[in-house]
Write an enzyme that holds these catalytic residues in place. Structure first.
Site, PDB file in Angstrom:
ATOM      1  N   SER A 280       0.819  -1.202   0.000  1.00  0.00           N
ATOM      2  CA  SER A 280       0.000   0.000   0.000  1.00  0.00           C
ATOM      3  C   SER A 280       0.862   1.265   0.000  1.00  0.00           C
ATOM      4  CB  SER A 280      -0.955  -0.040   1.200  1.00  0.00           C
ATOM      5  OG  SER A 280      -1.902   0.988   1.141  1.00  0.00           O
TER       6      SER A 280
ATOM      7  N   ASP B  14      -8.533  -5.329  -6.192  1.00  0.00           N
ATOM      8  CA  ASP B  14      -8.309  -4.111  -5.414  1.00  0.00           C
ATOM      9  C   ASP B  14      -8.618  -2.894  -6.274  1.00  0.00           C
ATOM     10  OD1 ASP B  14      -7.343  -2.077  -3.758  1.00  0.00           O
ATOM     11  OD2 ASP B  14      -5.266  -2.396  -4.387  1.00  0.00           O
TER      12      ASP B  14
ATOM     13  N   HIS C 235      -6.615  -5.525  -1.494  1.00  0.00           N
ATOM     14  CA  HIS C 235      -5.565  -4.505  -1.397  1.00  0.00           C
ATOM     15  C   HIS C 235      -4.325  -5.000  -0.654  1.00  0.00           C
ATOM     16  CE1 HIS C 235      -3.824  -0.571  -1.491  1.00  0.00           C
ATOM     17  NE2 HIS C 235      -3.799  -0.481  -0.174  1.00  0.00           N
TER      18      HIS C 235
END
Length: 500
Positions: A211, A421, A477
């Site tokens: 991320s 995601d 994600h």
């Protein structure tokens, strides 16, 4: 002409001795902050691996104290790679990566008195299990994670930047941070950690994260590389880095959400063609006077706002937290809204991934747990899984040039994306990798786990550098949270220099 002064041998000796004393003092200061943890509340018996926790001071006068968890490889600590892991956010605790993604245990529990079977999400997609018979609402329990990356690597999980997890600063000024400050502090942390752990100087070193760590990891790797070239001690055996669903150029990453929504049938072809035409491919910095584009964007919002962007196939939860904690990437992604369930007398039948995170709050804020982890008393008010209240300023708006530069230095790189995601769509990551204009070694094709397609991969190179890109089919994600078996197989093969 004045005669040059000849250094006094005694002075040189004293200077060298003083330098050694300083290093010894630094080493002893670091060592004092280390603790070996042999047992943990919530896990029955002694831990079957070596867990160490501690603090390392960085910044001016060691004002910032970064907390870490270190787990030695369960296979061969002296031979396996050393990995520095950064959880995203910024502000998400290393503990989140430890128990929900790649770590050694799985946090298990649910509200024993409530335990509605309909909230269970069945199957291997979820790395958490709920032990209804042996857990209570106040006592989360653990079981070992069969797909922990610590089976094949030594991993340092660090709470960075300051204000994350159990990390703290001794002054208010220490809490004011930026991308560049955070990266510099994490680099300093790693140097000091290696000074205190000389047994790992020769291990192959990788920096990893997911991320928002896509911003910080390449900067840290660049600092390590520059430090090695400048002869900074200790020298680090840097081999490369690993990034999952990484933020790279935020504007471009977010802009790709529109074509991703079309590819996943969240908007129609007619809507997509209209928005492409009216917005001219720009969906972030939109001219408010362009009413056709603005109207199209409202249409897209109507179609997607009830979608859980972290994994578009999973249910989304309403934001009802008494302590809402957002994210720079997506306010709903972190799932902190589920914390209100702790006070409910009846659990909603709808399962949401965010419910899994409740027990990290119960466990990490428990005084017995904090004593077991050797947390310094009074240093934090409350442990928060993902703290978006940081005094944090973005000052790096793209890491693409860092990737370009590191590719030229011969490092190995693994980039992976959960293909469901919508926070950082895989097509955005693929696009910037393509923009590097590398030579294709192995073109796009499937990779397998247990005879099933686990995703798709390609390998590119520039001279000695190798960049492997992989999608993880069905993952969100934070891909290892959704597909632990597949992500473990992926990283295990990659560390061993095998093709996926």
């Amino acid at each position: 002409m004045a005669t040059p002064l000849t250094p006094n041998p005694a002075y040189k000796c004293m200077t060298k001795l003083f330098s050694h004393i300083l290093l010894i003092v630094l080493f002893l200061t670091i060592v004092e902050s280390q603790s070996i943890i042999e047992s943990l509340p919530g896990y029955s018996g002694s831990l079957p691996f070596k867990l160490e926790t501690g603090y390392i001071g960085v910044g001016d006068l060691d004002d910032v104290q970064l907390f870490y968890y270190f787990i030695e490889s369960e296979r061969s600590p002296k031979d396996d790679p050393l990995v520095l892991w950064l959880t995203g956010g910024p502000g998400c605790s290393a503990f989140s990566g430890l128990v929900f993604e790649i770590g050694f245990v799985i946090l298990m529990s649910w509200m024993h008195t409530l335990r509605p079977p309909s909230i269970i999400k069945p199957g291997d997609d979820c790395p958490l299990s709920f032990d209804f018979d042996n857990s209570s609402r106040d006592s989360p329990t653990f079981k070992l994670n069969p797909f922990s990356w610590t089976k094949v690597a030594n991993i340092i999980f660090v709470d960075a930047p300051v204000g994350t997890g159990f990390s703290y600063a001794r002054s208010w000024e220490g809490y004011s941070i930026t991308d560049t400050i955070s990266a510099a502090q994490t680099y300093s942390f790693l140097r000091k950690w290696l000074l205190a752990h000389p047994a790992f100087h020769k291990n192959q070193l990788y920096v990893a994260g997911d991320s928002y760590s896509g911003i910080l990891v390449p900067i840290i790797v660049q600092k390590i590389s520059d430090g090695n070239e400048a002869g900074v001690k200790p020298a680090m055996n840097l081999q490369g880095y690993v990034l999952g669903n990484p933020t790279t150029t935020p504007h471009d990453d977010y802009n790709y959400r529109i074509p991703f929504a079309y590819m996943k049938a969240l908007i129609s072809q007619k809507q997509y063609e209209s928005i492409k035409t009216n917005c001219k491919g720009e969906y972030i910095n939109v001219d408010p006077n362009n009413t056709l584009c603005v109207n199209d964007l409202h249409t897209v919002t109507d179609c997607t706002q009830k979608i859980y962007s972290g994994q578009i196939l999973e249910p989304t939860c309403s934001l009802t937290s008494p302590k809402p904690v957002g994210s720079k990437l997506d306010a709903s992604l972190l799932g902190e809204d589920a914390i209100h369930l702790l006070s409910l007398t009846q659990v909603p039948e709808l399962w949401c991934r965010s419910y899994n995170y409740i027990f990290s709050y119960i466990w990490a804020n428990n005084e017995t747990v904090q004593r077991a982890l050797h947390i310094r008393e009074g240093t934090i008010r409350e442990w928060i899984r993902c703290n978006a209240s940081l005094s944090y300023t973005d000052d790096v708006f793209s890491t693409l040039e860092y990737h370009r530069n590191l590719i030229k230095k011969g490092y190995r790189i693994l980039i992976y994306s959960g293909d469901h995601d919508m926070v950082i769509p895989h097509i955005s990551t693929y696009a910037w990798i393509e923009s590097l204009n590398l030579t294709i070694a192995t073109d796009w094709g499937p990779w397998f786990v247990d005879g099933q397609i686990a995703g798709y991969t390609m390998e590119s190179y520039y001279k000695k550098s190798r960049l492997t890109y992989a999608t993880v089919k069905g993952a969100g994600h934070t891909a290892p949270e959704y597909k632990p078996k597949e992500c473990f197989a992926m990283v295990n093969r990659w560390f061993a220099y095998y093709p996926l």
